[in-house]
Motif scaffolding. Structure first.
Motif, PDB file in Angstrom:
ATOM      1  N   GLU B  93       0.855  -1.318   0.017  1.00 57.28           N
ATOM      2  CA  GLU B  93      -0.038  -0.017  -0.032  1.00 57.28           C
ATOM      3  C   GLU B  93       0.939   1.106  -0.205  1.00 57.28           C
ATOM      4  OE1 GLU B  93      -2.917   0.007   2.894  1.00 57.28           O
ATOM      5  OE2 GLU B  93      -3.784  -1.830   2.178  1.00 57.28           O
ATOM      6  N   LEU B  94       1.991   0.972   0.747  1.00 59.83           N
ATOM      7  CA  LEU B  94       2.604   2.412   0.705  1.00 59.83           C
ATOM      8  C   LEU B  94       3.758   2.721  -0.489  1.00 59.83           C
ATOM      9  CD1 LEU B  94       4.092   2.245   4.487  1.00 59.83           C
ATOM     10  CD2 LEU B  94       3.040   4.351   3.483  1.00 59.83           C
ATOM     11  N   GLY B  95       3.878   1.566  -1.013  1.00 63.09           N
ATOM     12  CA  GLY B  95       4.783   1.758  -2.420  1.00 63.09           C
ATOM     13  C   GLY B  95       3.845   1.525  -3.477  1.00 63.09           C
ATOM     14  N   SER B  96       2.506   1.586  -3.321  1.00 65.63           N
ATOM     15  CA  SER B  96       1.691   1.893  -4.426  1.00 65.63           C
ATOM     16  C   SER B  96       1.719   3.345  -5.303  1.00 65.63           C
ATOM     17  CB  SER B  96       0.154   1.450  -4.265  1.00 65.63           C
ATOM     18  OG  SER B  96      -0.215   2.530  -3.262  1.00 65.63           O
ATOM     19  N   GLY B  97       2.264   4.289  -4.428  1.00 65.99           N
ATOM     20  CA  GLY B  97       2.380   5.523  -4.823  1.00 65.99           C
ATOM     21  C   GLY B  97       3.298   5.609  -6.013  1.00 65.99           C
ATOM     22  N   LEU B  98       4.430   5.071  -5.515  1.00 61.55           N
ATOM     23  CA  LEU B  98       5.734   4.786  -6.228  1.00 61.55           C
ATOM     24  C   LEU B  98       5.538   3.797  -7.445  1.00 61.55           C
ATOM     25  CD1 LEU B  98       8.253   6.649  -6.198  1.00 61.55           C
ATOM     26  CD2 LEU B  98       9.596   4.918  -4.682  1.00 61.55           C
ATOM     27  N   GLY B  99       4.866   2.788  -7.059  1.00 61.40           N
ATOM     28  CA  GLY B  99       4.864   1.650  -7.998  1.00 61.40           C
ATOM     29  C   GLY B  99       5.805   0.472  -7.636  1.00 61.40           C
ATOM     30  N   PHE B 100       5.611  -0.734  -8.166  1.00 63.12           N
ATOM     31  CA  PHE B 100       6.630  -1.692  -7.986  1.00 63.12           C
ATOM     32  C   PHE B 100       6.244  -3.003  -9.006  1.00 63.12           C
ATOM     33  CE2 PHE B 100       3.070  -2.173  -4.864  1.00 63.12           C
ATOM     34  CZ  PHE B 100       2.814  -3.540  -5.112  1.00 63.12           C
ATOM     35  N   ALA B 101       6.809  -3.533  -9.177  1.00 64.96           N
ATOM     36  CA  ALA B 101       6.811  -4.737 -10.069  1.00 64.96           C
ATOM     37  C   ALA B 101       5.655  -5.514  -9.736  1.00 64.96           C
ATOM     38  CB  ALA B 101       8.094  -5.746 -10.212  1.00 64.96           C
ATOM     39  N   GLY B 102       4.768  -5.900 -10.491  1.00 65.95           N
ATOM     40  CA  GLY B 102       3.736  -6.704 -10.225  1.00 65.95           C
ATOM     41  C   GLY B 102       2.604  -5.833  -9.600  1.00 65.95           C
ATOM     42  N   ALA B 103       2.553  -4.579  -9.586  1.00 70.10           N
ATOM     43  CA  ALA B 103       1.468  -3.867  -8.739  1.00 70.10           C
ATOM     44  C   ALA B 103       0.272  -4.047  -9.190  1.00 70.10           C
ATOM     45  CB  ALA B 103       1.940  -2.486  -8.385  1.00 70.10           C
ATOM     46  N   SER B 104       0.240  -3.979 -10.685  1.00 71.07           N
ATOM     47  CA  SER B 104      -1.010  -4.061 -11.665  1.00 71.07           C
ATOM     48  C   SER B 104      -1.779  -5.522 -11.246  1.00 71.07           C
ATOM     49  CB  SER B 104      -0.579  -4.009 -12.975  1.00 71.07           C
ATOM     50  OG  SER B 104       0.240  -4.909 -13.649  1.00 71.07           O
ATOM     51  N   ASP B 105      -0.826  -6.450 -10.859  1.00 71.59           N
ATOM     52  CA  ASP B 105      -1.676  -7.842 -10.921  1.00 71.59           C
ATOM     53  C   ASP B 105      -2.537  -7.806  -9.604  1.00 71.59           C
ATOM     54  OD1 ASP B 105      -2.478 -10.508 -11.200  1.00 71.59           O
ATOM     55  OD2 ASP B 105      -0.323 -11.128 -10.937  1.00 71.59           O
ATOM     56  N   VAL B 106      -3.845  -7.982  -9.825  1.00 71.31           N
ATOM     57  CA  VAL B 106      -4.762  -7.879  -8.445  1.00 71.31           C
ATOM     58  C   VAL B 106      -4.694  -9.408  -7.738  1.00 71.31           C
ATOM     59  CG1 VAL B 106      -6.942  -7.571  -7.656  1.00 71.31           C
ATOM     60  CG2 VAL B 106      -6.316  -6.337  -9.807  1.00 71.31           C
ATOM     61  N   ASP B 107      -4.432 -10.217  -8.251  1.00 72.09           N
ATOM     62  CA  ASP B 107      -4.448 -11.751  -7.715  1.00 72.09           C
ATOM     63  C   ASP B 107      -3.067 -12.128  -7.574  1.00 72.09           C
ATOM     64  OD1 ASP B 107      -7.270 -11.497  -7.746  1.00 72.09           O
ATOM     65  OD2 ASP B 107      -7.263 -12.420  -9.915  1.00 72.09           O
ATOM     66  N   HIS B 108      -2.233 -11.250  -7.386  1.00 74.00           N
ATOM     67  CA  HIS B 108      -0.579 -11.988  -7.298  1.00 74.00           C
ATOM     68  C   HIS B 108      -0.595 -12.291  -5.776  1.00 74.00           C
ATOM     69  CE1 HIS B 108      -0.172  -7.642  -5.719  1.00 74.00           C
ATOM     70  NE2 HIS B 108       0.680  -8.353  -5.073  1.00 74.00           N
ATOM     71  N   CYS B 109       0.259 -13.397  -5.595  1.00 74.02           N
ATOM     72  CA  CYS B 109       0.634 -13.959  -4.153  1.00 74.02           C
ATOM     73  C   CYS B 109       1.483 -13.107  -3.429  1.00 74.02           C
ATOM     74  CB  CYS B 109       1.147 -15.318  -4.414  1.00 74.02           C
ATOM     75  SG  CYS B 109       1.675 -15.879  -2.787  1.00 74.02           S
ATOM     76  N   LEU B 110       1.202 -12.759  -2.266  1.00 70.45           N
ATOM     77  CA  LEU B 110       1.632 -11.860  -1.466  1.00 70.45           C
ATOM     78  C   LEU B 110       3.219 -12.386  -1.221  1.00 70.45           C
ATOM     79  CD1 LEU B 110      -0.437 -10.575   1.406  1.00 70.45           C
ATOM     80  CD2 LEU B 110       0.401  -9.296  -0.359  1.00 70.45           C
ATOM     81  N   ALA B 111       3.301 -13.569  -1.394  1.00 65.04           N
ATOM     82  CA  ALA B 111       4.572 -14.087  -1.024  1.00 65.04           C
ATOM     83  C   ALA B 111       5.628 -13.861  -2.283  1.00 65.04           C
ATOM     84  CB  ALA B 111       4.702 -15.649  -0.818  1.00 65.04           C
ATOM     85  N   ASN B 112       5.064 -13.638  -3.304  1.00 65.44           N
ATOM     86  CA  ASN B 112       5.887 -13.191  -4.455  1.00 65.44           C
ATOM     87  C   ASN B 112       5.685 -11.729  -4.780  1.00 65.44           C
ATOM     88  OD1 ASN B 112       7.245 -14.071  -6.963  1.00 65.44           O
ATOM     89  ND2 ASN B 112       5.332 -14.511  -8.220  1.00 65.44           N
TER      90      ASN B 112
END
Lengths: 137, 377
Positions: B93-112
């Motif tokens: 959530e904190l990094g969503s402003g800056l963006g990160f790899a795989g942020a667009s994937d809604v169903d991604h696994c948190l471990a990944n």
């Protein structure tokens, strides 16, 4: 079927990587001390006795601060380069890499933090003094 | 670059030492050191104080934000304690402003999560720089020992309103007023006065007791053990359960059938004589109640001038029918009271009704005792 098998394998890999990483945090000492992180996590209401999670937060914060600092450093270097090109004679003085509010506010703006800093702020007795007199002190 | 900032700077320095040692300032100082170390590691050689303060403040807020969102996700999942996935969620959530790899994937696994991978990468790349100072664990929670409660010490609370789980009171000399030189004499005076008061009080109570005994003595003036006997009889009278049991076929008949013509005294005398024969107790009932009757008579005399005997003779029928047991108890108590205060009573008795009532009671008791005597015989 085959794809599902692969993805589940991937998930296992991710789990393993995550648990390995968390285990490796036990050996890694972040620059931000555990006590500080624990204090602020407790202040925010989060409670967990696991020191690895504290370390995870510490590492994440350290990474964030380091990113902001390196951004500010790039701004600082870029500004210095521009200055140096203009005034060759002041090269000696401006060679020092100083974390300034100006660079920091630029770096933080990228992270979504708006820092309104004073145009001029004398925050220490040595601010604005000549480098020579600064060294005397 | 000289702009006279030195003086200003000194002025700014003035309030600093005053607010240096707060609870929060210690933590902020530590965070500043840590942030300065990170900046140094990045490549900065020096810093502006304000910039460092701002950056360390932001770092602290970052930690707090992670904690808040992790707590939120833990609470959302119904857990009191957070786990690693809550923290990763907060980081995302904190990094969503800056963006990160795989942020667009809604169903991604948190471990990944891309954030975690970035952190793993960062840890692998950066060198291990521990904090410059060794830190004590803070905040320091003082292990203060509470004062022992009344229960623990086994002491008795000074009042009933003080529950025993409360801490014990301090020693009396800690809160009692200290006596100075002047007060000492007064205190000693008080002490000397107080026993005297005590004495008078005890004297008075003794006097009361003596009076009471004297009154009691009236009831059985003829013999030493008469008072006791009368008292016992009184108890039997007042308490129907203590009365002697009636034999089969025997009826509880009140000795009311006294002929009104006969003189009261004579009959009573007769019965008393019988009673004396039977019990061997030389107590005359009339004598016992003589003081009451006398008091009655004297009071009566105040208003009605010697009509007392006639009255006594005229109204027996009513009172003989009134129950013996319960009535006599109250009446007797009243009577004894009356007897005790017989000297003072006279002014009250302007009221005729009241007077009659008293008299009635006295008669009732008289009859009760007569009856009892009869029973015993």
């Amino acid at each position: 079927m085959n794809h599902g098998q692969q993805s589940s394998d991937g998930k296992h890999d991710d789990d393993a990587a995550l648990s390995d990483f968390l285990a490796s945090l036990m050996d890694y000492t972040p620059t931000i001390p555990d006590e500080l992180v624990e204090h602020y996590l407790a202040k925010s209401g989060f409670q967990c006795p696991d020191v690895r999670l504290t370390r995870l937060v510490a590492v994440a914060t350290q990474k964030f601060v380091a990113e902001v600092a390196s951004d500010a450093l790039q701004h600082c270097k870029a500004r210095q380069g521009a200055v140096v090109k203009d005034k060759r004679e002041k090269q000696q003085k401006d060679k020092r890499l100083i974390l300034t509010m100006e660079d920091l506010s630029k770096a933080l703006r990228e992270c979504g933090v708006n820092v309104k800093h004073q145009e001029y702020f004398a925050d220490s007795p040595s601010t604005g003094m000549d480098p020579a007199s600064r060294e005397d002190q | 670059m000289s702009d006279g900032g030195g003086e200003n700077g000194r002025k700014h320095d003035q309030p600093h030492p005053k607010r240096k040692f707060g609870g929060n300032d210690f933590v902020l100082a530590i965070s500043k050191i840590a942030v300065a170390q990170i900046c140094e590691n990045v490549g900065f050689q020096t810093f502006q104080q304000s910039a460092l303060e701002a950056l360390s403040d932001i770092a602290v807020r970052y930690i707090e934000n992670i904690g808040k969102s992790a707590l939120f996700h833990a609470s959302l999942a119904g857990r009191a304690e957070g786990n690693v996935f809550d923290i990763i969620q907060g980081l995302e959530e904190l990094g969503s402003g800056l963006g990160f790899a795989g942020a667009s994937d809604v169903d991604h696994c948190l471990a990944n999560s891309g954030i975690v991978r970035e952190i793993i990468q960062y840890v692998a790349d950066s060198e291990d720089i521990p904090f410059a100072h060794s830190l004590p664990h803070f905040p320091v929670v003082k292990n203060c020992k509470p004062a022992p409660s009344f229960l623990q010490t086994g002491a008795e609370p000074p009042g009933e309103h003080v529950p025993p789980w409360l801490p014990t009171f301090p020693d009396p000399e800690t809160y009692a007023q200290l006596s100075l030189g002047n007060e000492k004499t007064t205190v000693s005076n008080m002490e000397s006065v107080e026993p005297a008061k005590h004495k008078t009080r005890t004297d008075r109570s003794l006097l009361n007791l003596q009076q009471r005994f004297a009154c009691d003595g009236f009831e059985g003036p003829s013999s030493g053990d008469g008072g006791d006997a009368v008292r016992a009889r009184k108890a039997v009278e007042s308490n129907p359960y203590l009365a002697a049991p009636l034999h089969f076929g025997e009826k509880e008949v009140s000795p009311v059938a006294l002929p009104a013509k006969l003189s009261n005294e004579g009959i009573v005398r007769n019965i008393v004589v019988e009673n004396n024969h039977a019990v061997g107790n030389p107590v005359s009932v009339l004598e016992t109640f003589a003081p009451a009757i006398e008091a009655m008579n004297s009071r009566k005399c105040d208003s009605e001038d010697g009509l007392n005997t006639a009255l006594l003779n005229q109204r027996p029928s009513v009172h003989f029918k009134i129950g013996i047991g319960k009535k006599s108890l109250g009446a007797e108590l009243d009577l004894s009271l009356q007897r005790n205060g017989s000297e003072k009573i006279s002014p009250w008795f302007g009221n005729d009704n009241e007077k009659d009532d008293k008299k009635r009671r006295a008669e009732c008791i008289l009859k009760g005792s007569i009856e009892n005597a009869g029973e015993l015989a």
